[in-house]
Enzyme design. Structure first.
Site, PDB file in Angstrom:
ATOM      1  N   GLY A 226       0.833  -1.205   0.000  1.00  0.00           N
ATOM      2  CA  GLY A 226       0.000   0.000   0.000  1.00  0.00           C
ATOM      3  C   GLY A 226       0.864   1.250   0.000  1.00  0.00           C
ATOM      4  O   GLY A 226       0.623   2.194  -0.740  1.00  0.00           O
ATOM      5  N   ASN A 230       9.545   5.359   4.230  1.00  0.00           N
ATOM      6  CA  ASN A 230      10.900   5.922   4.138  1.00  0.00           C
ATOM      7  C   ASN A 230      10.933   7.295   4.808  1.00  0.00           C
ATOM      8  O   ASN A 230      10.082   8.144   4.539  1.00  0.00           O
ATOM      9  CB  ASN A 230      11.321   6.096   2.677  1.00  0.00           C
ATOM     10  CG  ASN A 230      10.919   4.915   1.827  1.00  0.00           C
ATOM     11  OD1 ASN A 230      11.329   3.808   2.067  1.00  0.00           O
ATOM     12  ND2 ASN A 230      10.068   5.165   0.841  1.00  0.00           N
ATOM     13  N   HIS A 262      -0.906   6.092   8.829  1.00  0.00           N
ATOM     14  CA  HIS A 262      -0.046   4.949   9.132  1.00  0.00           C
ATOM     15  C   HIS A 262       1.430   5.278   8.840  1.00  0.00           C
ATOM     16  O   HIS A 262       2.303   5.102   9.683  1.00  0.00           O
ATOM     17  CB  HIS A 262      -0.509   3.752   8.274  1.00  0.00           C
ATOM     18  CG  HIS A 262       0.251   2.490   8.501  1.00  0.00           C
ATOM     19  ND1 HIS A 262      -0.239   1.464   9.269  1.00  0.00           N
ATOM     20  CD2 HIS A 262       1.460   2.060   8.046  1.00  0.00           C
ATOM     21  CE1 HIS A 262       0.639   0.469   9.283  1.00  0.00           C
ATOM     22  NE2 HIS A 262       1.677   0.808   8.545  1.00  0.00           N
ATOM     23  N   GLU A 263       1.686   5.806   7.645  1.00  0.00           N
ATOM     24  CA  GLU A 263       3.085   6.079   7.265  1.00  0.00           C
ATOM     25  C   GLU A 263       3.681   7.200   8.107  1.00  0.00           C
ATOM     26  O   GLU A 263       4.865   7.186   8.439  1.00  0.00           O
ATOM     27  CB  GLU A 263       3.188   6.420   5.770  1.00  0.00           C
ATOM     28  CG  GLU A 263       2.640   5.349   4.825  1.00  0.00           C
ATOM     29  CD  GLU A 263       3.050   3.926   5.178  1.00  0.00           C
ATOM     30  OE1 GLU A 263       4.174   3.719   5.663  1.00  0.00           O
ATOM     31  OE2 GLU A 263       2.234   3.008   4.976  1.00  0.00           O
ATOM     32  N   GLU A 285       4.738  -2.139  13.092  1.00  0.00           N
ATOM     33  CA  GLU A 285       3.479  -2.204  12.351  1.00  0.00           C
ATOM     34  C   GLU A 285       2.229  -2.189  13.224  1.00  0.00           C
ATOM     35  O   GLU A 285       1.262  -1.520  12.903  1.00  0.00           O
ATOM     36  CB  GLU A 285       3.475  -3.428  11.426  1.00  0.00           C
ATOM     37  CG  GLU A 285       4.561  -3.387  10.355  1.00  0.00           C
ATOM     38  CD  GLU A 285       4.475  -2.152   9.443  1.00  0.00           C
ATOM     39  OE1 GLU A 285       3.469  -1.436   9.470  1.00  0.00           O
ATOM     40  OE2 GLU A 285       5.448  -1.917   8.705  1.00  0.00           O
TER      41      GLU A 285
END
Length: 863
Positions: A226, A230, A262-263, A285
């Site tokens: 998804g 980074n 989330h990122e 996660e």
């Protein structure tokens, strides 16, 4: 030693040298390669001394990767149809070694200085901003990026492309930019605004500033997962970042918001503080999934993300109930095992037990612990126990506060602590929260949830005022191993017919008793489904709850209703309850209007219909389909074919109309046909409501002309945000030739992007005409699929489990076993293969036990 061992994969090294300090000349080093281990050894001419600094320089070259990992090639077509190429990276977990030789393990943190040469028509992006650009020749520019902070190799990133961008500055002064292919930059505004809000939220919540000057979000045309976190340059699949207010559905808005949340959460959990090794991947996660929920409920309350969060815990329970499951924290060694950790257990179960811990410790205590953990371990690596030790300490001052019972009785029931949901006055001491004055041993409790696999089944037996409790491991499976030796510390919560105040009890033994102040008509455990466990009510416990739902279902919350629906069917699977009892419970759904219980009802009943449909000899499947449609008929008929309403109402409409149309509920089919005909007449220019498109396309794709028309639109740039809707519709065709063509194209990757192939195979497998085709396709193309998506990846796992999830005959089981045992050992040993085999065995057993009973029940209960 005279050898330095680095990771390197598919890099052709032409020379290497070792230099000790600037005074001495660099000495050439010999290079040995061990391909199977993805390692190279540099052998220095003389032994390297301990405590001395050395500089290694390595000359190498490589081709851009043709898969989705390493430094890989991606392409897209402009509006005019011109093919353009870009290069992007995806290093997690073990692919940085495909771009440069390095110590490619998360604990080897370093600072990276990156220089990229590119053509003037392109721009280069990396984790840090550019400090200077030098023109080397008229056709070559060299960009120098600032040195990164100390970080793991898997977070390094660079992109060379002709992307366009839009930017904003956050309240804390960080520059946020969204990069997309030039034609789609007008779909980047929603993501930009969401990212600004979310990054500001996290800086405030964690009380730790985001340490880089910028955060770029880039939409990559070819992308396997998804998104990827980074540091300073998060990358996304286009469907996870782009949003068109005119054309995108409510579910698309929810997805984009959640993925960005989330990122960005990872910039702290994962990037700033990183797990020491992949066995504790959940520290990255599980937290990022949990924080999506915490952040989005504050930044975008209108999306009602809590409705969505708990549904995912049921998905985790699904895989965690199999013997092939694994503890959240589990040893892994090779790249395929590491990839297998990126599954529902690490992500979803991880987030569900954190949600349970928050409910147990209170939101404030959890937050205090998380902040201490991040501050203590910034720029370092951690193990599971580091987190629990800090949580235990964080809870001490609070536990004293609760046990001394600081509850002002002034002004009767207006209490300072009510925001956290405890300490109401005129309550028994059970509100003194959990334990009687001893410190909460968070580590002892949480070890039971992270170091053993599976989850508990709590059996409740009411005898007068006494509530007897028993716990055991919930296990599906024909010959499931015994659950002895499994014990959890379960933070139980319950409400009763006499009190809707949540009572709490920490169960740490196999059996226990709670004494109620008075006898009650019913008791409901696991309030709002905040706990990661299933509850069985002995004697007439279920009858009382079923009766409650029938008489007045709104007495308990919609989450409680959804959890009863889930639990009752889970109990049928392990023969604790009869299927007729579960079906009795579903009768109340005729009056249900809330998204969580309605979707849960559909999630339990439709798979049963699919099992029956595959083996329908006597019309039972047809009867079940009619029963399901009748249950939800009033709700379906009430839906307006528009984009009105709250996010939850829109998501529900999307699911209901698609369900009704795919299962050929005539009023729905007729309406969708009408819309499709109009849309086709307008040559696709007519604007359809975003939330009904999937249903309209699904009906349109049933005719050959409709299918061809949809495909012609699918290929157009204009319909990009609708690609997923159209793919689903195209996969529902009854023509085997069309389905075969679709999968073949997915493998070729020209018309249908290969990134979408896993979804398409699973869609095709779920249709009666595609079930056999998809299996044959996978068998014939196994090597190509593995080469493209990597052994152990979530993509391969989703294909294997999605394809076989409705198999329920002994011959299908034999075929699956035979195919996978014919492969080399690494493939045959994959966890997803074990899951698939267990699921089929489970389906066979389920059908043997329940088919006749379902048939009888349906004959006796016509709606």
């Amino acid at each position: 030693t005279s050898a330095v061992v680095l990771h390197s994969k598919r890099l052709r090294i032409t020379g290497a040298a070792v230099e000790a300090g600037s005074a001495r000349p660099a000495q050439k080093a010999r290079v040995l390669e061990h391909q199977a281990l993805e390692q190279v050894a540099l052998l220095a001419a003389e032994p390297l001394q301990a405590g001395q600094y050395y500089t290694l320089s390595i000359q190498y070259f490589a081709n851009l990767s043709e898969s989705f990992h390493g430094f890989y090639k991606s392409t897209y077509r402009t509006q005019e149809g011109e093919l353009r190429v870009l290069a992007a990276t995806q290093f997690e977990p073990t692919a940085a070694r495909m771009a440069f030789p390095c110590f490619d393990e998360p604990a080897f943190k370093a600072r990276f200085s990156i220089t990229i040469r590119r053509e003037p028509k392109h721009l280069a992006l990396s984790n840090m901003p550019i400090v200077k650009s030098v023109t080397i020749t008229p056709w070559l520019v060299e960009d120098h990026f600032d040195t990164t902070v100390k970080m793991s190799t898997y977070l390094v990133a660079f992109i060379v492309s002709d992307f366009k961008s839009i930017s904003k500055i956050t309240g804390h002064g960080v520059k946020i930019s969204v990069y997309t292919v030039p034609d789609k930059i007008n779909q980047a505004h929603y993501a930009l605004d969401a990212a600004v809000k979310l990054l500001d939220f996290y800086e405030d919540y964690f009380s730790i500033p985001y340490p880089l000057p910028k955060q770029d979000l880039a939409a990559i045309p070819d992308f396997q997962s998804g998104a990827m976190e980074n540091w300073g340059l998060t990358t996304y699949r286009e469907s996870a970042l782009l949003y068109d207010p005119e054309k995108s559905s409510a579910s698309s808005k929810l997805q984009v918001t959640m993925v960005i949340a989330h990122e960005l959460a990872h910039q702290w959990f994962g990037n700033l503080v990183t797990m020491e090794w992949w066995d504790d991947l959940w520290l990255n996660e599980g937290f990022a999934v949990f924080m999506e929920f915490v952040s989005v409920s504050v930044t975008h309350p209108e999306l009602r993300v809590e409705d969505y969060f708990l549904r995912r815990c049921f998905d985790a329970i699904e895989v965690d109930s199999l013997n092939s499951s694994h503890p959240i924290s589990t040893p892994v060694e090779d790249p395929a095992q590491i990839l297998e950790m990126f599954d529902n257990v690490s992500y979803i179960k991880g987030s569900c037990i954190l949600n349970m811990l928050r409910d147990y410790l209170t939101a404030d205590v959890l937050k205090a612990g998380l902040v201490q953990y991040l501050q203590k371990y910034s720029y370092q690596n951690t193990k599971n126990e580091d987190l629990w030790n800090i949580m235990t300490n964080a809870s001490i001052p609070y536990s004293l506060m609760f046990f001394n019972f600081i509850c002002p009785t002034v002004g009767s029931d207006k209490n300072e602590l009510q925001g956290d949901g405890f300490c109401r006055t005129q309550q028994s001491s059970s509100n003194a929260h959990w334990t009687k004055g001893e410190t909460l041993d968070v580590r002892a409790m949480m070890d039971t949830w992270t170091l053993q696999k599976g989850f508990p089944l709590v059996t409740v037996t009411v005898r007068g005022k006494n509530v007897h409790l028993q716990q055991e491991r919930y296990m599906k499976g024909v010959d499931s191993p015994s659950s002895t030796g499994y014990l959890w510390h379960i933070p139980l919560t319950y409400i009763t017919s006499k009190s809707d105040t949540v009572q709490r009890f920490l169960m740490t033994t196999k059996a226990d008793v709670i004494i109620l102040p008075e006898e009650v008509e019913w008791v409901k455990f696991n309030v709002d489904m905040n706990g990661y466990y299933i509850v069985h009510y002995e004697d007439d416990g279920w009858d009382r709850l079923i009766n409650l739902l029938k008489e007045n279902h709104t007495v308990i919350s919609s989450n409680d209703r959804a959890s009863l629906i889930n639990n009752v069917f889970q109990l049928v699977s392990i023969k604790k309850l009869s299927i007729s009892k579960a079906f009795d419970l579903t009768l109340y759904l005729k009056h249900e209007r809330q998204i969580m219980p309605v979707l849960q009802g559909m999630n339990e009943l439709i798979p049963i219909y699919r099992l029956l449909e595959r083996r329908d000899m006597d019309g039972t499947a047809k009867q079940l389909k009619e029963y399901i449609i009748n249950l939800f008929k009033d709700l379906i008929d009430k839906q307006s074919w528009s984009d009105e309403g709250s996010a939850s109402e829109r998501l529900l409409r999307d699911s209901l109309l698609l369900f009704a149309c795919v299962h050929r509920y005539q009023p729905c089919v007729d309406k969708a046909k009408g819309y499709f005909t109009e849309w086709q007449k307008s040559n696709g220019t007519l604007s359809l409501p975003a939330d009904v498109k999937t249903a309209v396309y699904a009906v349109g794709a049933q005719t050959s002309e409709g299918w061809d028309f949809l495909l012609s639109k699918y290929r157009l740039h204009l319909f990009n945000v609708e690609r997923q809707n159209i793919e689903l519709a195209l996969s529902l065709s009854r023509s085997k030739d069309k389905l075969q063509w679709l999968m073949d194209q997915g493998l070729r990757g020209d018309i249908v992007r290969t990134q979408d192939l896993p979804r398409i195979i699973v869609f095709v497998a779920k249709t009666p005409s595609g079930c056999h085709l998809a299996w044959t396709f996978l068998k014939e193309n196994w090597d190509k699929v593995v080469e493209k998506f990597e052994l152990g990846s979530n993509s391969v796992a989703n294909i294997v489990t999605g394809l076989t999830s409705r198999y329920s005959t002994r011959s299908q089981l034999a075929q699956v076993k035979e195919f996978f045992s014919s492969l080399e050992e690494k493939s045959a040993r994959l966890r997803c293969v074990q899951q698939a085999i267990e699921t089929i065995e489970d389906n066979i057993q389920w059908m043997d036990t329940n088919f006749e009973k379902v048939k009888t029940w349906l004959q006796n209960n016509q709606l």
